[in-house]
Design a protein around this motif. Structure first.
Motif, PDB file in Angstrom:
ATOM      1  N   HIS A  94      31.299  42.549 -43.347  1.00 40.07           N
ATOM      2  CA  HIS A  94      30.609  41.470 -44.059  1.00 40.07           C
ATOM      3  C   HIS A  94      31.521  40.844 -45.108  1.00 40.07           C
ATOM      4  O   HIS A  94      31.083  40.467 -46.192  1.00 40.07           O
ATOM      5  CB  HIS A  94      29.341  42.023 -44.715  1.00 40.07           C
ATOM      6  N   LYS A  95      32.792  40.765 -44.771  1.00 37.52           N
ATOM      7  CA  LYS A  95      33.778  40.272 -45.724  1.00 37.52           C
ATOM      8  C   LYS A  95      33.538  38.802 -46.064  1.00 37.52           C
ATOM      9  O   LYS A  95      33.128  38.008 -45.217  1.00 37.52           O
ATOM     10  CB  LYS A  95      35.185  40.450 -45.167  1.00 37.52           C
ATOM     11  N   PRO A  96      33.818  38.419 -47.314  1.00 42.79           N
ATOM     12  CA  PRO A  96      33.723  37.012 -47.697  1.00 42.79           C
ATOM     13  C   PRO A  96      34.924  36.246 -47.150  1.00 42.79           C
ATOM     14  O   PRO A  96      35.929  36.852 -46.754  1.00 42.79           O
ATOM     15  CB  PRO A  96      33.761  37.078 -49.221  1.00 42.79           C
ATOM     16  N   PRO A  97      34.859  34.930 -47.105  1.00 46.37           N
ATOM     17  CA  PRO A  97      36.020  34.153 -46.671  1.00 46.37           C
ATOM     18  C   PRO A  97      37.188  34.354 -47.625  1.00 46.37           C
ATOM     19  O   PRO A  97      36.996  34.533 -48.831  1.00 46.37           O
ATOM     20  CB  PRO A  97      35.514  32.711 -46.684  1.00 46.37           C
ATOM     21  N   VAL A  98      38.387  34.336 -47.062  1.00 41.04           N
ATOM     22  CA  VAL A  98      39.616  34.509 -47.848  1.00 41.04           C
ATOM     23  C   VAL A  98      40.456  33.241 -47.726  1.00 41.04           C
ATOM     24  O   VAL A  98      40.673  32.736 -46.620  1.00 41.04           O
ATOM     25  CB  VAL A  98      40.433  35.718 -47.346  1.00 41.04           C
ATOM     26  N   VAL A  99      40.911  32.740 -48.847  1.00 38.59           N
ATOM     27  CA  VAL A  99      41.852  31.625 -48.872  1.00 38.59           C
ATOM     28  C   VAL A  99      43.126  32.114 -49.540  1.00 38.59           C
ATOM     29  O   VAL A  99      43.086  32.675 -50.636  1.00 38.59           O
ATOM     30  CB  VAL A  99      41.282  30.414 -49.638  1.00 38.59           C
ATOM     31  N   VAL A 100      44.242  31.949 -48.859  1.00 38.63           N
ATOM     32  CA  VAL A 100      45.530  32.381 -49.391  1.00 38.63           C
ATOM     33  C   VAL A 100      46.050  31.338 -50.367  1.00 38.63           C
ATOM     34  O   VAL A 100      46.012  30.128 -50.099  1.00 38.63           O
ATOM     35  CB  VAL A 100      46.544  32.589 -48.248  1.00 38.63           C
ATOM     36  N   ILE A 101      46.524  31.804 -51.522  1.00 40.03           N
ATOM     37  CA  ILE A 101      47.187  30.937 -52.494  1.00 40.03           C
ATOM     38  C   ILE A 101      48.623  31.434 -52.630  1.00 40.03           C
ATOM     39  O   ILE A 101      48.861  32.628 -52.730  1.00 40.03           O
ATOM     40  CB  ILE A 101      46.475  30.942 -53.856  1.00 40.03           C
ATOM     41  N   SER A 102      49.570  30.518 -52.596  1.00 41.20           N
ATOM     42  CA  SER A 102      50.967  30.954 -52.603  1.00 41.20           C
ATOM     43  C   SER A 102      51.867  29.872 -53.166  1.00 41.20           C
ATOM     44  O   SER A 102      51.587  28.676 -53.050  1.00 41.20           O
ATOM     45  CB  SER A 102      51.406  31.288 -51.164  1.00 41.20           C
ATOM     46  N   SER A 103      52.955  30.314 -53.782  1.00 42.82           N
ATOM     47  CA  SER A 103      53.982  29.378 -54.247  1.00 42.82           C
ATOM     48  C   SER A 103      54.890  28.981 -53.096  1.00 42.82           C
ATOM     49  O   SER A 103      55.662  28.036 -53.195  1.00 42.82           O
ATOM     50  CB  SER A 103      54.800  30.005 -55.379  1.00 42.82           C
ATOM     51  N   SER A 104      54.807  29.716 -51.982  1.00 37.87           N
ATOM     52  CA  SER A 104      55.579  29.394 -50.784  1.00 37.87           C
ATOM     53  C   SER A 104      54.711  28.562 -49.847  1.00 37.87           C
ATOM     54  O   SER A 104      53.603  28.968 -49.490  1.00 37.87           O
ATOM     55  CB  SER A 104      56.019  30.681 -50.071  1.00 37.87           C
ATOM     56  N   GLU A 105      55.219  27.400 -49.445  1.00 37.50           N
ATOM     57  CA  GLU A 105      54.436  26.494 -48.610  1.00 37.50           C
ATOM     58  C   GLU A 105      55.045  26.319 -47.219  1.00 37.50           C
ATOM     59  O   GLU A 105      54.689  25.386 -46.505  1.00 37.50           O
ATOM     60  CB  GLU A 105      54.313  25.133 -49.299  1.00 37.50           C
TER      61      GLU A 105
END
Length: 218
Positions: A94-105
């Motif tokens: 039942h995991k929540p949505p994950v959004v990756v945040i990164s300084s590498s694009e």
């Protein structure tokens, strides 16, 4: 953001039918100043009612196992020497949505994020407008990968030979042993390893084997 501009955001969200603000957001990042700044932006922009911060995968697992429901996870890809994406396989059904945040694009990082099951990617250079768009999209059940065509939902399947190389790599074989076992040149083995690393979004042999196991490739 002042009270007036915050109310404008709330009014815009209400007109769009969004179920915002989200009740609780978890930021997983080991840079306190960035995490605190992002937390403040989320609450001031009426995107989240409350924000928690974890500095490692272990802390994030504990937070996700706690009594408070998490509606969204914002996850950095590099945490105190470990790969942040390792959090995703450890989350429950039942995991929540994950959004990756990164300084590498770079494309490899974005590909690895989606391959691991992240619902979106937000560069740390993004501004408030992009943050709002991301939360809106993900809260609707969508994805957020701006400026890119939708990437495959699963990691690209390895070729049979790449699978052989990966299997021997997991057994601790050096390149020379792999080349001898598969009757390949060492240059060819290196080429296969480079492709495997790119698919998994890793940078060395240890990360490769670990990530491949997490993804069910081994």
């Amino acid at each position: 953001m002042n009270q007036t501009s915050s109310q404008v955001v709330r009014d815009q969200l209400a007109r769009s039918g969004q179920s915002l603000p989200l009740h609780r957001v978890l930021i997983v990042d080991d840079h306190p100043l960035f995490a605190q700044g992002l937390a403040g932006l989320l609450t001031q922009s009426a995107l989240a009612g409350a924000v928690e911060v974890s500095e490692s995968v272990e802390q994030a697992v504990a937070a996700l196992s706690g009594p408070c429901t998490i509606d969204l996870v914002l996850l950095d890809v590099s945490l105190q020497g470990e790969t942040g994406l390792m959090l995703l396989p450890r989350m429950n059904a039942h995991k929540p949505p994950v959004v990756v945040i990164s300084s590498s694009e770079d494309e490899t990082t974005v590909r690895a994020a989606q391959a691991a099951g992240a619902r979106g990617f937000l560069p740390k250079s993004a501004g408030r407008t992009a943050l709002i768009r991301m939360v809106r999209s993900v809260s609707r059940g969508g994805e957020y990968y701006p400026g890119r065509r939708s990437l495959p939902t699963q990691i690209q399947v390895l070729t049979p030979r790449q699978k052989d190389v990966l299997a021997l790599l997991a057994q601790g074989f050096p390149n020379k042993r792999i080349s001898q076992s598969l009757n390949l040149t060492e240059h060819t083995v290196k080429t296969h390893l480079k492709a495997i690393f790119m698919h998994l979004g890793v940078h060395n042999r240890t990360e490769c084997v670990s990530q491949a196991r997490q993804m069910g490739w081994l």
